[in-house]
Motif scaffolding. Structure first.
Motif, short mmCIF file in Angstrom:
data_model
loop_
_atom_site.label_atom_id
_atom_site.label_comp_id
_atom_site.label_asym_id
_atom_site.label_seq_id
_atom_site.Cartn_x
_atom_site.Cartn_y
_atom_site.Cartn_z
N VAL A 83 -0.42 -7.74 11.90
CA VAL A 83 -1.10 -6.95 10.86
C VAL A 83 -2.60 -6.84 11.10
CG1 VAL A 83 0.63 -7.36 9.07
CG2 VAL A 83 -1.24 -8.99 9.37
N ASP A 84 -3.19 -7.86 11.74
CA ASP A 84 -4.63 -7.78 12.02
C ASP A 84 -4.91 -6.67 13.02
OD1 ASP A 84 -5.28 -9.88 10.32
OD2 ASP A 84 -4.95 -11.39 11.88
N ASP A 131 0.96 14.05 -1.37
CA ASP A 131 2.20 13.66 -2.05
C ASP A 131 2.50 12.17 -1.88
OD1 ASP A 131 2.66 16.12 -3.15
OD2 ASP A 131 3.96 16.82 -1.53
N PRO A 132 2.47 11.65 -0.65
CA PRO A 132 2.72 10.20 -0.50
C PRO A 132 1.69 9.34 -1.22
CG PRO A 132 2.89 11.33 1.62
CD PRO A 132 2.35 12.31 0.66
N LEU A 133 0.43 9.81 -1.26
CA LEU A 133 -0.61 9.04 -1.96
C LEU A 133 -0.32 9.01 -3.46
CD1 LEU A 133 -3.83 10.20 -0.08
CD2 LEU A 133 -2.96 7.86 -0.19
N VAL A 134 0.00 10.16 -4.03
CA VAL A 134 0.30 10.20 -5.46
C VAL A 134 1.50 9.31 -5.77
CG1 VAL A 134 1.09 11.69 -7.34
CG2 VAL A 134 -0.71 12.50 -5.80
N GLU A 135 2.50 9.36 -4.91
CA GLU A 135 3.66 8.50 -5.10
C GLU A 135 3.25 7.02 -5.03
OE1 GLU A 135 7.92 7.54 -2.85
OE2 GLU A 135 6.78 9.34 -2.33
N GLY A 136 2.26 6.72 -4.19
CA GLY A 136 1.81 5.35 -4.03
C GLY A 136 1.08 4.80 -5.23
N LEU A 137 0.76 5.64 -6.21
CA LEU A 137 0.09 5.15 -7.42
C LEU A 137 0.97 4.19 -8.23
CD1 LEU A 137 -1.69 8.42 -8.59
CD2 LEU A 137 -2.80 6.32 -7.82
N SER A 138 2.25 4.14 -7.89
CA SER A 138 3.15 3.18 -8.55
C SER A 138 3.20 1.84 -7.81
CB SER A 138 4.56 3.77 -8.65
OG SER A 138 5.08 4.04 -7.35
N ASP A 139 2.34 1.67 -6.80
CA ASP A 139 2.32 0.43 -6.02
C ASP A 139 2.08 -0.77 -6.94
OD1 ASP A 139 1.77 -0.18 -2.77
OD2 ASP A 139 1.09 -1.73 -4.15
N ASP A 140 2.74 -1.88 -6.61
CA ASP A 140 2.60 -3.08 -7.43
C ASP A 140 1.23 -3.73 -7.31
OD1 ASP A 140 5.19 -2.81 -8.31
OD2 ASP A 140 6.03 -4.13 -6.76
N ASP A 141 0.54 -3.45 -6.21
CA ASP A 141 -0.75 -4.11 -5.95
C ASP A 141 -1.91 -3.28 -6.52
OD1 ASP A 141 -2.00 -6.36 -3.93
OD2 ASP A 141 -3.28 -4.60 -4.13
N GLU A 142 -2.73 -3.92 -7.37
CA GLU A 142 -3.82 -3.21 -8.04
C GLU A 142 -4.84 -2.68 -7.03
OE1 GLU A 142 -7.19 -3.95 -11.54
OE2 GLU A 142 -5.94 -5.60 -10.84
N LEU A 161 3.40 4.00 6.58
CA LEU A 161 2.72 2.71 6.39
C LEU A 161 2.26 2.50 4.95
CD1 LEU A 161 0.61 2.51 9.67
CD2 LEU A 161 2.72 1.28 9.13
N LEU A 162 2.28 3.57 4.13
CA LEU A 162 1.98 3.40 2.71
C LEU A 162 3.03 2.54 2.01
CD1 LEU A 162 0.73 6.97 1.72
CD2 LEU A 162 -0.62 4.86 1.69
N LYS A 163 4.15 2.28 2.72
CA LYS A 163 5.19 1.40 2.18
C LYS A 163 5.32 0.12 3.00
CE LYS A 163 7.79 5.25 0.20
NZ LYS A 163 9.10 5.96 0.13
N HIS A 164 4.30 -0.16 3.81
CA HIS A 164 4.30 -1.38 4.63
C HIS A 164 4.35 -2.60 3.71
CE1 HIS A 164 2.87 -4.41 7.49
NE2 HIS A 164 3.18 -3.57 8.45
N PRO A 165 5.01 -3.66 4.10
CA PRO A 165 5.11 -4.86 3.23
C PRO A 165 3.76 -5.54 2.97
CG PRO A 165 6.08 -5.28 5.41
CD PRO A 165 5.85 -3.80 5.31
N ASN A 166 2.76 -5.30 3.84
CA ASN A 166 1.46 -5.96 3.67
C ASN A 166 0.52 -5.04 2.87
OD1 ASN A 166 -1.45 -6.57 4.54
ND2 ASN A 166 -0.34 -8.37 5.24
N ALA A 167 0.00 -5.55 1.76
CA ALA A 167 -0.86 -4.74 0.88
C ALA A 167 -2.14 -4.31 1.58
CB ALA A 167 -1.20 -5.52 -0.38
N ASN A 168 -2.70 -5.15 2.47
CA ASN A 168 -3.93 -4.78 3.18
C ASN A 168 -3.70 -3.56 4.07
OD1 ASN A 168 -5.47 -6.81 2.09
ND2 ASN A 168 -4.97 -8.28 3.70
N ILE A 169 -2.49 -3.46 4.66
CA ILE A 169 -2.18 -2.30 5.50
C ILE A 169 -2.06 -1.05 4.64
CG2 ILE A 169 -0.46 -1.28 7.04
CD1 ILE A 169 -2.15 -3.54 8.27
N ARG A 170 -1.37 -1.16 3.51
CA ARG A 170 -1.22 0.00 2.62
C ARG A 170 -2.57 0.48 2.13
NH1 ARG A 170 2.57 -3.60 0.38
NH2 ARG A 170 1.62 -3.59 -1.71
N SER A 171 -3.44 -0.47 1.79
CA SER A 171 -4.79 -0.12 1.32
C SER A 171 -5.60 0.54 2.43
CB SER A 171 -5.51 -1.37 0.82
OG SER A 171 -6.82 -1.07 0.41
N ALA A 172 -5.51 0.00 3.66
CA ALA A 172 -6.27 0.55 4.79
C ALA A 172 -5.83 1.98 5.10
CB ALA A 172 -6.09 -0.33 6.02
#
Length: 627
Positions: free
Chosen positions: A108-109, A159-170, A133-144
């Protein structure tokens, strides 16, 4: 031996300059051995060698460089990883193919480095591969990934970004919000509005996003959502206030009621920061419907200075003076914020209640605000209450009352102000009285000011002299001339400053007569006011003969600033006879004048032990010879 072999050999030199030149030259050679050696030099102990190795690799700039640098992303050394990021990002599009191939990297690094580099390059080519990668298990990757999409304005990822607004990580949701804000556009607003068919967590994120992205013309659509059942309880205070700010000027009365209900309902249970946001929002709305909530908050909550200021602004925006007045009478122990609001609202109808507070309150801060408020309201009804304040036992209240009477501008105040001046024991209050008297007309001030010049108090005579400033009549001028002979130097100085406001051929001579005064401060006052006039040059030159060095010093500086060429001879004379500070200022003045006759006398100081005099002389010589 080939050119490449020679350069590689020079890299082993003990002379870093030679090594640096060799590294630079390798950047012009596309050869695997050159690239390999340059990559090795990225760890060289000499920083300039490392920097030039980076530059040379970038100059070569082909895929072989990319292939040589990519493995550095796996290094355990932070510096090496960072330098590989710099090289790959500077190589630009040449790096994209190799970087795209690394988007399935398990480390992940390394994967985050790859995503960051793509964002720095700004290429859209890898976007399709990155979306997953917006659904990657690591939150740092999704954020990056979200940050990179925002940086490159990847509209194809909306569209994928809007869908990602339901992500569990703040933090991921926040990164997506920022990305959507960077991309922008009406399409995003519509998609966010559609989210309200989804689960609550998506709706919350969509509302947060809308509060930052929605345009004023979207107000009606958004308000329809906010009015929906169950929406208000999931809204954060920050989101609501952002909507209020964004839609200012487009909010209908019915929309205001929705915002008021939400904000008012949250005020009493909110934490400090939320309270501040709510108060700001209510102030922006400026609706009288908020007043009851605000008054209740004011009398039931303990709050600090910053909260009180925001509360005051919200109360003012509600514009309901009747309820504020009632609150003052119902809650006499908690009225500071209310009187502050009335003070700024300047409603003549509140004079009576303000006077009541002034009579009944023992709180100095409250009474001071009331006095300021009466000055702000500025009607004749305020005169008597303010006049009574001049007899207050608190000097702060008296001082504020004096200023308020000056703001009121009622000539009836002049006599009482002079009376207060003669009885006042504190100099700071006396000074304010003088300032206040100066705002009134000649007719009301002239006679009492001239009489005050005869008072035994030095401070009052100074005030009187200052009050005659700009009173262009023979009586004032004559009184000031008499004061030039006052026994106290501060009074004589004040008379000089006031005389300087008069016009007439005789005025410069009158002021210059002070050069014969026994006190240095009086002579300096005369110099200062003559410097500001255009009819006094000859008198300024006479001050060069003053007995005090600092008076001569000031006169020389003024002559330099005004470029008085008639003083050239006297300045040259001072060069040879005066003390060092005056010599320095004389040299500078002569340089400003471009006095060629001063060149030879100035040369005597080019080796002087005083460095300031030496430098002043050298600079002056250059200026004079340049003319």
């Amino acid at each position: 031996m080939s050119e490449l072999d020679k350069l590689l050999e020079l890299l082993d030199s003990h002379d870093d300059t030679i090594r640096h030149e060799a590294v630079s030259a390798l950047g012009k050679i596309t050869d695997e051995r050159a690239i390999t050696r340059l990559v090795e030099l990225l760890k060289d102990p000499h920083p300039l060698i490392k920097d030039e190795a980076v530059n040379s690799l970038v100059r070569i700039g082909d895929e072989s460089v990319v292939d040589a640098v990519v493995p550095l992303l796996y290094s355990n050394e932070v510096y090496v990883r960072n330098i590989s990021l710099e090289i790959l990002s500077r190589l630009g599009e040449v790096s994209i193919k190799s970087l795209t191939n690394l988007l399935d990297e398990e480390d992940v690094d390394v994967l985050k480095f790859v995503i960051d580099i793509i964002g720095l390059i700004g290429s859209h080519d890898p976007v399709p591969e990155m979306i997953s990668l917006l659904k990657h298990p690591n939150a740092n990757i999704r954020s990056a990934v979200a940050v990179t999409f925002g940086n490159i304005h990847a509209t194809e990822a909306i569209d994928p970004l809007v869908e990602g607004l339901s992500d569990d990580d703040e933090w991921v949701r926040f990164s997506i919000l920022e990305a959507l804000g960077s991309i922008g556009g009406p399409e995003i607003t519509e998609k966010l509005l559609d989210i309200f068919r989804a689960i609550d967590v998506s709706r919350i994120a969509a509302l947060d996003a809308l509060s930052m992205l929605a345009a004023p013309e979207d107000c009606e659509k958004v308000m329809h959502i906010l009015a929906s059942p169950g929406v208000s309880h999931i809204l954060s205070v920050d989101t609501v206030v952002k909507f209020v700010e964004r839609f200012t000027g487009h909010i209908s009365d019915s929309d205001k009621s929705i915002f008021l209900e939400i904000l008012s309902g949250k005020l009493h249970e909110a934490d400090l920061y939320e309270q501040h946001d709510i108060l700001r929002g209510l102030a922006i709305l400026g609706d009288s419907g908020a007043i009851d909530t605000l008054l209740l908050f004011a009398v039931t909550k303990y709050y600090q200075e910053d909260t009180r200021i925001l509360l005051k602004d919200a109360i003012i925006a509600s514009s309901d003076t009747d309820k504020i007045v009632n609150a003052i009478r119902d809650y006499p122990e908690q009225i500071l914020v209310f009187v502050e609001a009335l003070s700024e609202m300047k409603d003549p109808g509140t004079v009576a209640v303000m006077n009541e507070v002034l009579q009944k309150s023992t709180d100095t801060r409250v009474r001071n605000v009331v006095v300021e408020g009466l000055g702000n309201i500025n009607t004749t009804e305020c005169f008597e209450p303010l006049l009574a304040v001049l007899s207050d036992s608190d000097s702060k209240i008296r001082k504020t009352g004096v200023r308020a009477l000056a703001a009121l501008g009622d000539e009836r105040a002049v006599g009482p102000l002079f009376d207060l001046a003669t009885s006042e024991q504190y100099n700071d209050v006396i000074e304010v009285i003088g300032e206040a008297i100066n705002t009134f007309s000649d007719d009301s001030v002239l006679v009492p000011a001239i009489d005050l010049l005869k008072n035994d108090s030095e401070k009052l005579r100074v005030v009187a002299a200052e009050c005659l400033s700009g009173r262009f009549c023979d009586g004032a001028k004559g009184a000031l001339e008499t004061s030039l002979k006052d026994k106290e130097a501060p009074v004589r100085s004040a008379a000089i400053r006031s005389l300087a406001t008069f016009e007439g051929e005789e005025i410069p001579a009158l002021i210059a007569s002070a050069f014969g005064d026994c006190e240095k401060e009086v002579r300096l006052s005369a110099l200062e006011v003559l410097a500001a006039r255009s009819d006094s040059d000859n008198f300024i030159i006479t001050a060069l003969s003053d007995e005090d060095m600092w008076v001569r010093f000031k006169a020389v500086n003024i002559i330099g600033e005004k470029k008085l060429e008639d003083a050239e001879g006297k300045l040259i004379e001072l060069l040879g006879s005066d003390l060092v500070p005056v010599k320095i200022s004389s040299a500078r003045a002569l340089g400003t004048l471009g006095a060629k006759a001063a060149v030879e006398p100035l040369k005597a100081f080019i080796d002087h032990e005083d460095q300031n005099l030496k430098e002043a002389a050298i600079q002056a010589i250059e200026q004079c010879e340049a003319v």
